[in-house]
Structures are given as C-alpha cells and as structure tokens.
Scaffold this motif. Structure first.
Motif, PDB file in Angstrom:
ATOM      1  N   HIS A 107      26.331  30.039  69.403  1.00  0.00           N
ATOM      2  CA  HIS A 107      27.562  29.271  69.754  1.00  0.00           C
ATOM      3  C   HIS A 107      27.588  29.086  71.297  1.00  0.00           C
ATOM      4  N   LYS A 108      26.754  29.701  72.033  1.00  0.00           N
ATOM      5  CA  LYS A 108      26.813  29.816  73.478  1.00  0.00           C
ATOM      6  C   LYS A 108      25.997  28.695  74.004  1.00  0.00           C
ATOM      7  N   HIS A 109      24.941  28.239  73.125  1.00  0.00           N
ATOM      8  CA  HIS A 109      23.974  27.252  73.603  1.00  0.00           C
ATOM      9  C   HIS A 109      24.066  25.762  73.106  1.00  0.00           C
ATOM     10  N   LYS A 110      23.806  25.049  73.721  1.00  0.00           N
ATOM     11  CA  LYS A 110      23.731  23.542  73.346  1.00  0.00           C
ATOM     12  C   LYS A 110      22.234  23.368  72.726  1.00  0.00           C
ATOM     13  N   ILE A 111      22.399  23.602  71.377  1.00  0.00           N
ATOM     14  CA  ILE A 111      21.149  23.300  70.596  1.00  0.00           C
ATOM     15  C   ILE A 111      20.895  22.117  70.364  1.00  0.00           C
ATOM     16  N   ILE A 112      19.754  21.504  70.815  1.00  0.00           N
ATOM     17  CA  ILE A 112      19.456  20.099  70.635  1.00  0.00           C
ATOM     18  C   ILE A 112      18.483  19.795  69.439  1.00  0.00           C
ATOM     19  N   THR A 113      17.609  20.758  69.066  1.00  0.00           N
ATOM     20  CA  THR A 113      16.636  20.667  67.883  1.00  0.00           C
ATOM     21  C   THR A 113      16.336  22.297  67.412  1.00  0.00           C
ATOM     22  N   ILE A 114      16.342  22.128  66.196  1.00  0.00           N
ATOM     23  CA  ILE A 114      15.540  23.325  65.517  1.00  0.00           C
ATOM     24  C   ILE A 114      14.442  22.965  65.167  1.00  0.00           C
ATOM     25  N   SER A 115      13.288  23.805  65.488  1.00  0.00           N
ATOM     26  CA  SER A 115      11.920  23.568  65.070  1.00  0.00           C
ATOM     27  C   SER A 115      11.165  24.347  64.216  1.00  0.00           C
ATOM     28  N   THR A 116      10.327  24.407  63.296  1.00  0.00           N
ATOM     29  CA  THR A 116       9.816  25.107  62.348  1.00  0.00           C
ATOM     30  C   THR A 116       8.543  25.145  62.668  1.00  0.00           C
ATOM     31  N   TRP A 117       7.544  26.248  62.368  1.00  0.00           N
ATOM     32  CA  TRP A 117       6.154  26.366  62.497  1.00  0.00           C
ATOM     33  C   TRP A 117       5.714  26.903  61.032  1.00  0.00           C
ATOM     34  N   GLN A 118       4.846  26.249  60.199  1.00  0.00           N
ATOM     35  CA  GLN A 118       4.407  26.790  58.927  1.00  0.00           C
ATOM     36  C   GLN A 118       2.970  26.531  58.639  1.00  0.00           C
ATOM     37  N   GLU A 119       2.456  27.016  57.640  1.00  0.00           N
ATOM     38  CA  GLU A 119       1.115  26.998  57.327  1.00  0.00           C
ATOM     39  C   GLU A 119       0.612  25.471  57.212  1.00  0.00           C
ATOM     40  N   ASP A 120      -0.490  25.221  57.413  1.00  0.00           N
ATOM     41  CA  ASP A 120      -1.176  23.788  57.450  1.00  0.00           C
ATOM     42  C   ASP A 120      -0.687  23.113  56.322  1.00  0.00           C
ATOM     43  N   ASN A 121       0.011  21.883  56.894  1.00  0.00           N
ATOM     44  CA  ASN A 121       0.452  21.023  55.714  1.00  0.00           C
ATOM     45  C   ASN A 121       1.478  21.261  54.770  1.00  0.00           C
ATOM     46  N   MET A 122       1.958  22.402  54.917  1.00  0.00           N
ATOM     47  CA  MET A 122       3.145  22.626  54.135  1.00  0.00           C
ATOM     48  C   MET A 122       4.398  22.000  54.515  1.00  0.00           C
ATOM     49  N   ASN A 123       4.394  21.227  55.616  1.00  0.00           N
ATOM     50  CA  ASN A 123       5.593  20.565  56.073  1.00  0.00           C
ATOM     51  C   ASN A 123       6.396  19.526  55.375  1.00  0.00           C
ATOM     52  N   ILE A 124       5.336  18.865  54.655  1.00  0.00           N
ATOM     53  CA  ILE A 124       5.845  17.760  53.709  1.00  0.00           C
ATOM     54  C   ILE A 124       6.757  18.305  52.569  1.00  0.00           C
ATOM     55  N   GLU A 125       6.413  19.312  51.800  1.00  0.00           N
ATOM     56  CA  GLU A 125       7.164  19.827  50.778  1.00  0.00           C
ATOM     57  C   GLU A 125       8.332  20.510  51.330  1.00  0.00           C
ATOM     58  N   ILE A 126       8.442  21.183  52.399  1.00  0.00           N
ATOM     59  CA  ILE A 126       9.558  21.820  53.064  1.00  0.00           C
ATOM     60  C   ILE A 126      10.313  20.710  53.469  1.00  0.00           C
ATOM     61  N   LYS A 127       9.939  19.586  53.975  1.00  0.00           N
ATOM     62  CA  LYS A 127      10.698  18.440  54.366  1.00  0.00           C
ATOM     63  C   LYS A 127      11.421  18.057  53.101  1.00  0.00           C
ATOM     64  N   LYS A 128      10.809  17.836  52.152  1.00  0.00           N
ATOM     65  CA  LYS A 128      11.440  17.435  50.924  1.00  0.00           C
ATOM     66  C   LYS A 128      12.712  18.209  50.343  1.00  0.00           C
ATOM     67  N   ARG A 129      12.563  19.356  50.498  1.00  0.00           N
ATOM     68  CA  ARG A 129      13.673  20.416  49.892  1.00  0.00           C
ATOM     69  C   ARG A 129      14.586  20.501  51.112  1.00  0.00           C
ATOM     70  N   LEU A 130      14.442  20.296  52.162  1.00  0.00           N
ATOM     71  CA  LEU A 130      15.459  20.235  53.384  1.00  0.00           C
ATOM     72  C   LEU A 130      16.212  18.956  53.328  1.00  0.00           C
ATOM     73  N   ASP A 131      15.609  17.806  53.198  1.00  0.00           N
ATOM     74  CA  ASP A 131      16.382  16.638  52.966  1.00  0.00           C
ATOM     75  C   ASP A 131      17.307  16.601  51.693  1.00  0.00           C
ATOM     76  N   GLU A 132      17.196  17.343  50.617  1.00  0.00           N
ATOM     77  CA  GLU A 132      17.893  17.382  49.512  1.00  0.00           C
ATOM     78  C   GLU A 132      19.211  18.351  50.045  1.00  0.00           C
ATOM     79  N   LYS A 133      19.055  19.036  50.740  1.00  0.00           N
ATOM     80  CA  LYS A 133      19.927  20.194  51.171  1.00  0.00           C
ATOM     81  C   LYS A 133      20.871  19.815  52.360  1.00  0.00           C
ATOM     82  N   LEU A 134      20.545  19.141  53.213  1.00  0.00           N
ATOM     83  CA  LEU A 134      21.171  18.855  54.649  1.00  0.00           C
ATOM     84  C   LEU A 134      21.732  17.495  54.276  1.00  0.00           C
ATOM     85  N   PRO A 135      23.085  17.598  55.304  1.00  0.00           N
ATOM     86  CA  PRO A 135      23.577  16.075  55.143  1.00  0.00           C
ATOM     87  C   PRO A 135      23.007  15.122  55.866  1.00  0.00           C
TER      88      PRO A 135
END
Length: 261
Positions: free
Chosen positions: A142-170
């Motif tokens: 809350h003390k910082h102006k957060i512009i981006t939250i980034s993630t690092w994951q195993e090779d090519n897992m990001n597509i499946e993770i993105k699908k799950r996040l897209d369903e949860k986030l506004p």
C-alpha cells in the motif's frame, strides 16, 4: 515512408534475456542514421531501456511495462498508469495457489519477497536487472505505486496459468505473456499498442510512418495497430499470424523497411 521503428526486447532484440546480436544493433543504427527514430517497447522497466538506448545511442521513445510507462526522447513522462491497491490484492489472491515466483514492479524497481537462487543466478547472468529483496513487501504494498505484477514460471506453463487468471480477475486487469517463462499483470489500458497511440496523439505522428517488431503475445497490440508489423520466425503460431511480415531477425526486418522506403 517509415519514420519510426518500435522494437521489442526479449526474444526480439535481446536474446536469452541477456545478449544482443551485433548485426541487429548495426541495422538499427543504420536506420537511425537514415532518419528513422528507434524506440524500444518492452515489458521491462524504464531504466533498463534507458541503459540500452544510451549504450547504443538510440534516439526514440521508451515504452516500458507493456505500455504502462512511456517516456519521450527528451525524458518527459508521457503516460503512466498503476494498479489500484484493491486490484493488487485481487491479483495476489488469484495467484495464491499458482506455481509461480511473483515480482512487484514500480516505475523504477523490481521487488521480490525473497531472492531465491534462480533469481540471484539470473540477476548475475546479465547487467540489466537488479532485484530488491524485501521480506515484508507484501505488507508494504500500500506504500508503493505498483504498476505491474509479474510472474516467473516453468517453461511454457504461462498459457494455462493465464487462462485460469483470466477467469478469476476482473475485465479491467490484463495478463500479458511476455516470454515462455514470464507473464505480466497490469491495467487493461496498459498495452504497447495503446502506448504508441498515446505517442501518436501527443506528437501528431502518422500511423503509416510507424513499423513495429516483436515476437510474443504482449506484442499483439502493436501488430494490430499497423500493417508495418514484423514478427520473429520462432514465435508461436498465434503471434506469427497476427503480423504482416515474418523475419528471422531484427536486421532482416530493418533491411526490409529500408529497402521498401
């Protein structure tokens, strides 16, 4: 006639997160010598772009964090949009059970809760990124102006993770796949394409005089902006199908731009 080139970094100009092909750099410098303004558009932070542009004497705009922050060639801030604190909390909740390492980005810093060995090793491997370890960063967001939250994951897992996040986030929060290992989460208004639109508006540029070069999903908004779009040949099918020209290197893209001027 092309007067501006906007070039992505990771996977495009920057190979393996750390090295540049001298031929690519020479090609961009040649284009600049012929009157084309060279700009960088990346998911990385502004100080990294500034370092590169000073090193190779490029003279254009700096688009960082997938369009969340934009500076002009005179170091004037054109655009900046951060995440609301409530959205930061929503993102963290959505990431709670995901197999990812989380980074918090302000306009000029990367924060991590713990500098794990994989982070420390990556940091040592190249000269662009510095991570700040802060064990209490979650409690201090809350003390910082957060512009981006980034993630690092195993090779090519990001597509499946993105699908799950897209369903949860506004809908006003967007997840961008920036490489096969990384993903960036920020405001939906923040994209490389929108950043270029901001530049066009403020500097009265002609869209037909702009060319873009990229390789990943976070470059799609640039490809959708102009037919003068170039994609790396090793990009995935969706990304390649979204650009006009497929090339093997930045040099090949620049050579084509100069040849067809």
């Amino acid at each position: 006639m092309i007067k501006h080139i906007f070039c992505d970094l990771d996977g495009t100009l920057l190979k393996d997160f750390r090295s540049f092909d001298p031929e690519d750099i020479k090609a961009l410098q040649k284009a600049q010598a012929e009157g084309i303004k060279i700009s960088i558009a990346t998911g990385r932070l502004d100080y990294e772009i500034r370092n590169i542009m000073e090193r190779y004497h490029f003279n254009g705009f700096r688009i960082s964090q997938n369009g969340a922050v934009v500076f002009d060639e005179n170091d004037n801030l054109i655009y900046e949009k951060s995440l609301a604190y409530e959205d930061v909390l929503l993102i963290l909740q959505a990431l709670k059970n995901e197999p990812v390492i989380v980074f918090f980005q302000t306009i000029d810093h990367y924060y991590v809760e713990k500098k794990l060995p994989i982070i420390a090793d990556f940091e040592k491997s190249q000269d662009l990124i510095t991570y700040i370890e802060n064990p209490t960063i979650i409690d201090e967001l809350h003390k910082h102006k957060i512009i981006t939250i980034s993630t690092w994951q195993e090779d090519n897992m990001n597509i499946e993770i993105k699908k799950r996040l897209d369903e949860k986030l506004p809908k006003h929060i967007e997840c961008y796949i920036s490489s096969k290992y990384t993903m960036d989460i920020t405001c939906k208004d923040n994209s490389k394409g929108n950043a270029i639109r901001q530049i066009i508006k403020k500097h009265n540029l002609n869209i037909e005089e702009i060319a873009v070069i990229g390789d990943s999903h976070n470059d799609l908004s640039m490809f959708q902006l102009t037919n003068n779009s170039y994609v790396m040949s090793d990009a995935d099918h969706l990304v390649k199908s979204s650009a006009k020209w497929e090339v093997r290197s930045v040099k090949a893209a620049v050579d084509h731009i100069l040849y067809t001027r």
